[in-house]
Design a protein around this motif. Structure first.
Motif, PDB file in Angstrom:
ATOM      1  N   LYS A 237       1.468   4.043   4.724  1.00  0.00           N
ATOM      2  CA  LYS A 237       2.589   2.926   5.448  1.00  0.00           C
ATOM      3  C   LYS A 237       1.944   2.465   6.488  1.00  0.00           C
ATOM      4  O   LYS A 237       1.673   3.173   7.604  1.00  0.00           O
ATOM      5  N   PRO A 238       1.579   1.065   6.602  1.00  0.00           N
ATOM      6  CA  PRO A 238       0.653   0.531   7.919  1.00  0.00           C
ATOM      7  C   PRO A 238       1.666   0.514   8.878  1.00  0.00           C
ATOM      8  O   PRO A 238       2.969   0.494   8.974  1.00  0.00           O
ATOM      9  N   GLU A 239       0.902   0.415  10.307  1.00  0.00           N
ATOM     10  CA  GLU A 239       1.674  -0.212  11.288  1.00  0.00           C
ATOM     11  C   GLU A 239       2.046  -1.544  11.227  1.00  0.00           C
ATOM     12  O   GLU A 239       1.299  -2.251  10.634  1.00  0.00           O
ATOM     13  N   PRO A 240       2.846  -1.748  11.972  1.00  0.00           N
ATOM     14  CA  PRO A 240       3.533  -3.166  12.039  1.00  0.00           C
ATOM     15  C   PRO A 240       2.513  -4.395  12.515  1.00  0.00           C
ATOM     16  O   PRO A 240       1.645  -3.942  13.474  1.00  0.00           O
ATOM     17  N   GLU A 269      -1.039  -7.802   2.656  1.00  0.00           N
ATOM     18  CA  GLU A 269      -0.263  -9.100   2.618  1.00  0.00           C
ATOM     19  C   GLU A 269       0.932  -8.714   3.421  1.00  0.00           C
ATOM     20  O   GLU A 269       1.342  -7.746   3.786  1.00  0.00           O
ATOM     21  N   TYR A 270       1.494 -10.111   3.652  1.00  0.00           N
ATOM     22  CA  TYR A 270       2.655 -10.000   4.733  1.00  0.00           C
ATOM     23  C   TYR A 270       3.813 -10.626   4.373  1.00  0.00           C
ATOM     24  O   TYR A 270       3.722 -11.426   3.411  1.00  0.00           O
ATOM     25  N   GLU A 271       4.634 -10.224   4.955  1.00  0.00           N
ATOM     26  CA  GLU A 271       6.010 -10.887   4.797  1.00  0.00           C
ATOM     27  C   GLU A 271       6.666 -11.454   6.203  1.00  0.00           C
ATOM     28  O   GLU A 271       6.586 -10.698   7.202  1.00  0.00           O
ATOM     29  N   VAL A 272       7.013 -12.668   6.169  1.00  0.00           N
ATOM     30  CA  VAL A 272       7.713 -13.222   7.505  1.00  0.00           C
ATOM     31  C   VAL A 272       9.246 -13.580   7.393  1.00  0.00           C
ATOM     32  O   VAL A 272       9.347 -14.041   6.291  1.00  0.00           O
ATOM     33  N   VAL A 309       7.494 -10.014  11.240  1.00  0.00           N
ATOM     34  CA  VAL A 309       6.509  -9.887  10.248  1.00  0.00           C
ATOM     35  C   VAL A 309       6.059  -8.190   9.698  1.00  0.00           C
ATOM     36  O   VAL A 309       6.279  -7.343  10.677  1.00  0.00           O
ATOM     37  N   ARG A 310       6.063  -8.065   8.728  1.00  0.00           N
ATOM     38  CA  ARG A 310       5.660  -6.667   8.097  1.00  0.00           C
ATOM     39  C   ARG A 310       4.344  -6.889   6.975  1.00  0.00           C
ATOM     40  O   ARG A 310       4.104  -7.898   6.625  1.00  0.00           O
ATOM     41  N   CYS A 311       3.782  -5.753   6.739  1.00  0.00           N
ATOM     42  CA  CYS A 311       2.739  -5.885   5.794  1.00  0.00           C
ATOM     43  C   CYS A 311       2.650  -4.587   4.990  1.00  0.00           C
ATOM     44  O   CYS A 311       3.349  -3.530   5.328  1.00  0.00           O
ATOM     45  N   ARG A 312       1.779  -4.688   3.845  1.00  0.00           N
ATOM     46  CA  ARG A 312       1.376  -3.540   2.799  1.00  0.00           C
ATOM     47  C   ARG A 312       0.308  -4.117   2.323  1.00  0.00           C
ATOM     48  O   ARG A 312      -0.424  -4.724   2.509  1.00  0.00           O
ATOM     49  N   ASN A 313      -0.174  -3.139   1.369  1.00  0.00           N
ATOM     50  CA  ASN A 313      -1.363  -3.027   0.587  1.00  0.00           C
ATOM     51  C   ASN A 313      -1.385  -4.307  -0.388  1.00  0.00           C
ATOM     52  O   ASN A 313      -0.351  -4.643  -1.024  1.00  0.00           O
ATOM     53  N   ARG A 314      -2.370  -5.200  -0.311  1.00  0.00           N
ATOM     54  CA  ARG A 314      -2.399  -6.602  -0.952  1.00  0.00           C
ATOM     55  C   ARG A 314      -2.619  -6.044  -2.427  1.00  0.00           C
ATOM     56  O   ARG A 314      -2.080  -6.997  -3.160  1.00  0.00           O
ATOM     57  N   HIS A 315      -3.336  -5.218  -2.763  1.00  0.00           N
ATOM     58  CA  HIS A 315      -3.982  -5.196  -4.335  1.00  0.00           C
ATOM     59  C   HIS A 315      -3.559  -3.760  -5.022  1.00  0.00           C
ATOM     60  O   HIS A 315      -3.826  -3.662  -6.376  1.00  0.00           O
ATOM     61  N   GLY A 316      -2.681  -2.825  -4.295  1.00  0.00           N
ATOM     62  CA  GLY A 316      -2.514  -1.600  -4.821  1.00  0.00           C
ATOM     63  C   GLY A 316      -1.079  -1.174  -4.618  1.00  0.00           C
ATOM     64  O   GLY A 316      -0.291  -1.522  -3.580  1.00  0.00           O
ATOM     65  N   SER A 321       5.345  -1.725   5.847  1.00  0.00           N
ATOM     66  CA  SER A 321       5.284  -1.232   7.218  1.00  0.00           C
ATOM     67  C   SER A 321       6.579  -1.783   7.822  1.00  0.00           C
ATOM     68  O   SER A 321       7.339  -2.367   7.012  1.00  0.00           O
ATOM     69  N   ASP A 322       7.030  -1.067   8.861  1.00  0.00           N
ATOM     70  CA  ASP A 322       8.144  -1.470   9.670  1.00  0.00           C
ATOM     71  C   ASP A 322       8.071  -2.787  10.141  1.00  0.00           C
ATOM     72  O   ASP A 322       6.907  -3.386  10.199  1.00  0.00           O
TER      73      ASP A 322
END
Length: 914
Positions: A237-240, A269-272, A309-316, A321-322
């Protein structure tokens, strides 16, 4: 009592909890052996199993013993160090919606088929006693966290939970319960929260596989979970994202930017999401694949909008993240600079963009003007209208920023054309990174030392300088360039604010490309790279065994040396030499390609001690001059026979008792430039009128006495040293006949000052040729030695320098010297006072230059006063003539001040003519 026990047993069944891990699906094998289930990157629900005595049989003794070994006592601290166990029992379960079948195993036992008759419990009877579980790796990648949430809070009382795990290097698909034969670690979970427990495991490596299960106690009753496995990198779970800010493209498009979190184990990858800050619940979701920026409509800046903005693993697999901290698009809405700060180097060009608002209304770009430091308006020719909202200014060929107090930057203001400026500004940092790096290889060819320095006034606060380099296999490229494969070289700060870096060992023919990297929070700058080949910058060792001497007979400075080691024969040398004294003034002599390793230098002074040093470098000009060698000193010794004998004079003393005259010869010691370089003795040669000759020697002294008994006595004084006797000498003939010849008609002495007396004489007609004059003087009131000087025969005046007192008496004598002997002396014992008739004498006295002058100068001294007097008379005549001409031509011209029309007019003030 029996009913009470039954109620308690039912309550304990309701508290059954199986903690950890998730069932991806039922993995069925043909022989129904125990399998390990994988944990997904999300929350999940597991059934639970109560271990009663019936279930523990036939392993009850062993299991109870093992269980008691790690049981956590009531009231123990929340966190305890892990407990290590060599082998552990575990449950192997198969379940469905309606049934659950479990068997008890140990890692060392042979896995066997499930026998449903051993235990079979309907899952539907206890379905609402399950727990929700979620496991993830924190964004710092140093901790694995599992949370167990209670669905029935009344089961929460008196619960103690432990997580057991073992690490395996096998892949997730290949792992099995055989991995539990090694060391198993137990971690106590924290159940202090109201509705959940939390278990923390240190990260053992993102690509290892963890096998884990839960063991709990509720009221002293053990609860077990089946075995599960997970690969930590799949549940990160990445940091934001960080540092949300606005930026702008060259086309004037505003975009929201951010920085990816650190550490980043894989591409993200990111979500905004963007929303109005008025509290509306509707969100606009935007998916961003790879970029750390998103273009937004410029109109969003006119109202208040929040961005997350939040992020997570792009390919797996992995967790989102929060959400990041919110960023308000209206921040800085009055004026927006893009970028707000720029760090650049001297000589570069930079551009700033600006959006300016006046009372929440965007100003059109054509009405925007730019100011530098609010003191200099930037010319409009440097503006660019990107669009109707965005103005751009470009600054060319920038100079280094000069510190102004605590400010190390220039300010750039975007203003309205009516000179209204907002207090916000952009910051421009210009740093001089034109840093020169010089390197030299030591004479032993073992190390290369590079030095460089930076102006301390231009180094920004919080910045750092470091030297980066990389090595080519051989030589340098034609155009040196930086490389991402460079290394940082440690350098030491010196007292003079320079840095020194040492490369050791070195490759003599390799090319070392190096540059200075300037690091700051605003960015990184680099100096121009330079490439150095150690063999081309060698500073040779200095020559050794340096010797110096003045050669005999020739009189030249001969210098010899030995070439330094590790140097070829094609060298050029510099020799510096000087007379050895307190203040040494060096002279330089250069020798190219000296195979004899020696040099001969012509010097002016032969009888002094010289100090000599030598240095060298490659004949091709590569490398550096070596240090100067140690000093060599010459010895002062005779190089030739004396050039001439000393000047001498005689003092004649009458001896009436013996009816003879005694003669004492006086001479002055030879100077070194005449004696070359010393005098060991003087030789006095005598010859009388009877043709009798003899010699005598004076080793120490400058006088010699002898009786004068013949009519004529000729004397010659020679100087001798280790190289021979003088070849040019002075002769003096003593003649009874010539001593009565008078040649001087008059002699006058003028006291010029306390240190100078002028003698002037006139001669009577002569039939003998005068070869020279000898002037004698002495103080009559004191017992002093006679002083004398020889002067040429063609002069009639001479300046004597000595210490004179006006009230004392002195005697001055002038003796003519003929070829046949010394004539009669003319003497005066008083000073002559000058008058108007002696004007030229007074002029000469005022000059008092010393010694004697040419007769032409004497005539000049007579003519000069006449010229001066004539000039004064001519000037007076011109002044009288001027006054008469003025009166003649301007007599009838009226005075304007006496005219009636000119009354009150200021004639000193300029008036324009209409």
């Amino acid at each position: 009592m029996e009913r009470r026990r039954s109620a308690l047993r039912n309550k304990m069944y309701q508290q059954i909890i199986l903690a950890t891990f998730v069932l991806l699906g039922f993995l069925q094998v043909a022989d129904a052996q125990c399998m390990v289930h994988q944990i997904p990157p999300r929350n999940f629900t597991l059934p639970c199993m109560l271990l009663n005595k019936t279930f523990l049989s036939p392993f009850s003794a062993e299991v109870v013993e093992s269980w008691s070994g790690w049981r956590i006592e009531h009231g123990a601290p929340e966190t305890k160090p892990p407990v290590l166990m060599n082998e552990e029992s575990f449950l192997c379960c198969l379940w469905s919606d309606n049934n659950i079948d479990c068997s008890l195993y140990r890692a060392s036992m042979q896995a066997r088929k499930f026998i449903p008759s051993e235990i079979s419990i309907s899952a539907s009877q206890e379905i609402d006693s399950n727990w929700n579980i979620e496991c993830w790796i924190k964004g710092k990648l140093d901790l694995l966290v599992c949370t167990v949430q209670f669905l029935k809070l009344y089961l929460r009382a008196d619960l103690k939970l432990n997580l057991l795990y073992a690490a395996s290097e096998l892949s997730l698909g290949d792992v099995s319960t055989s991995s539990l034969k090694g060391t198993v670690v137990a971690v106590q979970c924290d159940c202090s929260a109201y509705d959940r427990c939390e278990c923390h495991l240190p990260s053992l490596g993102l690509n290892h596989t963890l096998i884990m299960w839960l063991k709990a106690t509720v009221g002293g009753t053990p609860l077990w979970s089946p075995v599960a496995s997970v690969k930590p990198i799949d549940i990160v779970k990445p940091e934001p994202p960080l540092n949300l800010h606005l930026d702008m493209t060259e086309e004037g498009q505003v975009k929201i930017c951010w920085s990816h979190p650190e550490p980043m184990p894989y591409p993200l990858e990111y979500e905004v999401k963007i929303s109005a800050s008025s509290g509306q619940s509707s969100w606009q979701m935007v998916h961003v694949a790879e970029e750390t920026s998103l273009a937004v409509d410029n109109t969003l800046l006119d109202s208040s909008h929040l961005v997350h903005v939040r992020c997570r693993n792009r390919h797996g697999p992995g967790f989102w993240s929060d959400w990041s901290s919110p960023y308000n698009l209206s921040w800085g809405a009055e004026v927006l600079y893009f970028p707000p700060k720029i760090l650049t180097s001297v000589g570069s060009n930079v551009s700033f963009h600006c959006i300016y608002k006046n009372k929440s209304k965007t100003v059109v770009s054509k009405k925007i003007v730019w100011w530098l430091n609010l003191a200099e308006e930037i010319p409009e020719s440097q503006y660019t209208l990107v669009n109707d909202r965005v103005s751009k200014v470009t600054l060319f060929n920038l100079k280094a920023t000069k510190p102004r107090g605590s400010f190390f930057y220039n300010t750039l203001y975007c203003c309205h054309q009516n000179r209204e400026c907002h207090h916000r500004y952009a910051e421009l940092y210009v740093v001089d990174v034109n840093i020169n790096i010089t390197c030299e290889t030591d004479g032993y060819l073992t190390q290369m030392t590079c030095t460089w320095s930076a102006n301390p006034t231009t180094v920004l606060l919080g910045s750092s300088l470091q030297l980066r380099y990389y090595r080519s296999t051989i030589y340098c490229s034609d155009v040196p360039s930086t490389s991402p494969k460079s290394e940082v070289k440690e350098c030491r700060l010196q007292k003079n604010h320079s840095y020194e870096c040492t490369f050791q060992p070195i490759f003599l023919l390799s090319g070392y490309t190096m540059w200075i990297e300037f690091k700051h929070s605003l960015g990184t700058l680099e100096s121009s790279p330079t490439c150095v080949v150690p063999a081309d910058v060698v500073k040779l060792l200095p020559p050794s065994s340096v010797k110096a001497e003045i050669t005999r007979n020739v009189g030249l400075l001969n210098v010899s040396w030995t070439n330094p080691i590790f140097a070829n024969d094609d060298l050029t040398f510099q020799i510096r030499y000087a007379v050895n004294r307190e203040e040494i003034t060096w002279e330089l002599y250069e020798v190219s390609n000296a195979p004899t390793r020696s040099a001969v230098i012509q010097v002016q002074k032969l009888c002094v001690e010289y100090v000599v040093q030598v240095r060298c470098r490659e004949l091709t000009g590569a490398g550096y001059w070596s240090n100067w060698s140690g000093s060599a000193h010459t010895l002062v010794k005779d190089v030739k026979a004396p050039l001439q004998g000393p000047e001498f004079w005689r003092i004649i003393i009458e001896d009436p008792a013996r009816r003879q005259k005694n003669v004492t010869l006086l001479w002055k010691p030879l100077m070194q430039n005449r004696s070359l370089c010393s005098v060991s003795r003087y030789v006095i040669k005598h010859q009388t009128s009877g043709n009798t000759t003899w010699s005598e020697y004076v080793d120490n002294g400058t006088t010699c006495s002898f009786p004068w008994t013949e009519h004529t006595h000729a004397v010659t004084v020679l100087a001798m040293n280790s190289m021979g006797v003088s070849s040019i000498n002075f002769n003096l003939t003593l003649s009874q006949q010539m001593s009565t010849v008078s040649a001087v008609e008059s002699l006058r002495a003028y006291l010029v000052n306390s240190t100078c007396v002028l003698l002037i004489w006139t001669l009577s007609p002569q039939i003998y040729t005068i070869t020279s004059f000898v002037i004698e003087w002495k103080h009559l009131n004191k017992e002093e030695e006679l002083k004398w000087v020889r002067v040429p025969p063609n002069i009639s005046q001479y300046y004597i320098y000595d210490h004179f007192v006006l009230v004392e008496k002195y005697q001055f004598s002038l003796c003519p010297v003929f070829a046949g002997g010394v004539g009669k002396a003319t003497t005066t014992d008083h000073f002559t006072k000058g008058d108007l008739q002696d004007l030229y004498v007074v002029y000469e006295i005022a000059a008092c230059k010393g010694g004697y002058e040419n007769e032409n100068n004497t005539s000049l001294s007579v003519v000069l006063p006449i010229v001066i007097s004539t000039s004064v008379l001519l000037l007076g005549a011109l002044l009288v003539s001027h006054q008469r001409m003025k009166k003649l031509f301007w007599e009838d011209v009226p005075n304007p001040k006496n005219c009636s029309w000119a009354q009150g007019v200021n004639f000193q003030k300029r008036m324009d003519i209409l």
